[in-house]
Design a protein around this motif. Structure first.
Motif, PDB file in Angstrom:
ATOM      1  N   GLU A   1      46.661  37.871  50.712  1.00 32.22           N
ATOM      2  CA  GLU A   1      47.301  38.850  49.860  1.00 32.22           C
ATOM      3  C   GLU A   1      46.297  39.820  49.258  1.00 32.22           C
ATOM      4  N   ALA A   2      46.834  40.850  48.629  1.00 29.96           N
ATOM      5  CA  ALA A   2      46.020  41.812  47.900  1.00 29.96           C
ATOM      6  C   ALA A   2      45.961  41.435  46.425  1.00 29.96           C
TER       7      ALA A   2
ATOM      8  N   SER B   1      41.572  42.905  49.495  1.00 39.82           N
ATOM      9  CA  SER B   1      42.069  41.738  50.220  1.00 39.82           C
ATOM     10  C   SER B   1      41.026  41.329  51.259  1.00 39.82           C
TER      11      SER B   1
ATOM     12  N   PHE C   1      45.043  43.065  42.634  1.00 44.39           N
ATOM     13  CA  PHE C   1      44.996  44.369  41.997  1.00 44.39           C
ATOM     14  C   PHE C   1      44.146  44.367  40.742  1.00 44.39           C
TER      15      PHE C   1
END
Lengths: 113, 110
Positions: free
Chosen positions: A101-102, A94, A104
């Motif tokens: 947001e992160a 992030s 993945f």
């Protein structure tokens, strides 16, 4: 853009073997994370790196080490694998700023026999 | 430190509504919501910040009660594509150290 890339996607280890999971992001993110996911346990934070040059323990760091090689790459090492480390491992990144947001990676499925 | 989510699982018919709750034992700087489909990576849905700012999915809403250290995700008029496991992620220290909840499995039936 590739986003967050993890290698390998699958791995089988014997108890006591060592290995390194690789993670790279191409989004110029500051923060990077390693999580493990086990059935019924959600995503548990192993280690994270708030910025290049820093690392910090998460909830379940025992048995793992990490290296923030540069801004792009964050590796996770298992020095002596144990069956309890059988899991799906996710790397995330992030910007490390409010309101961001992160993202993945696709995960690494690790089995220790 | 891991936030607790409820319910653990829910089954809906298409068009029905659902609420997923996330509770933390620590004060929260922000709450994130993600959805994960089987065999895939979690995908971002929404962020809620202290002070009320929100950012996220146009068809999903959420609330954030800082004093109660809780957040709720509201899924209205659910669609088949909403099926998956929902995770809340919290930042209890304000250092972007995201801790995720235990997950809520949602299944939407036709």
């Amino acid at each position: 853009n590739a986003g967050v890339t993890q290698t390998p996607k699958f791995q089988v280890l014997k108890t006591g073997q060592s290995m390194t999971l690789q993670c790279a992001q191409d989004m110029n993110h500051n923060s990077m994370y390693w999580y493990r996911q086990d059935p019924g346990m959600g995503l548990r934070l192993i280690y994270y790196s708030a910025s290049e040059g820093t690392t910090d323990k998460g909830e379940v760091p025992n048995g793992y080490n990490v290296s923030r090689l540069n801004k792009r790459e964050f590796s996770l090492r298992l020095e002596s694998a144990a069956p309890s480390q059988t899991s799906v491992y996710f790397c995330a990144s992030s910007f490390g700023l409010d309101g961001t947001e992160a993202f993945f990676g696709q995960g690494t499925r690790l089995t220790v026999v | 430190q891991q936030p607790v989510q409820s319910p653990q699982a829910v089954i809906l018919r298409e068009g029905e509504d659902a609420v997923i709750n996330c509770s933390s034992s620590k004060a929260l700087y922000s709450v994130h919501w993600y959805r994960q489909k089987h065999g895939e990576a979690p995908v971002f849905l929404m962020i809620l910040l202290k002070g009320g700012e929100q950012k996220g999915h146009e068809k999903i809403s959420a609330s954030f009660n800082e004093k109660k250290q809780q957040s709720s995700l509201y899924l209205t008029a659910s669609q088949l594509s909403y099926s998956g496991t929902y995770f809340c992620g919290t930042d209890p220290s304000g250092t972007y150290k995201y801790i995720f909840g235990t997950g809520t499995r949602l299944k939407v039936l036709a």
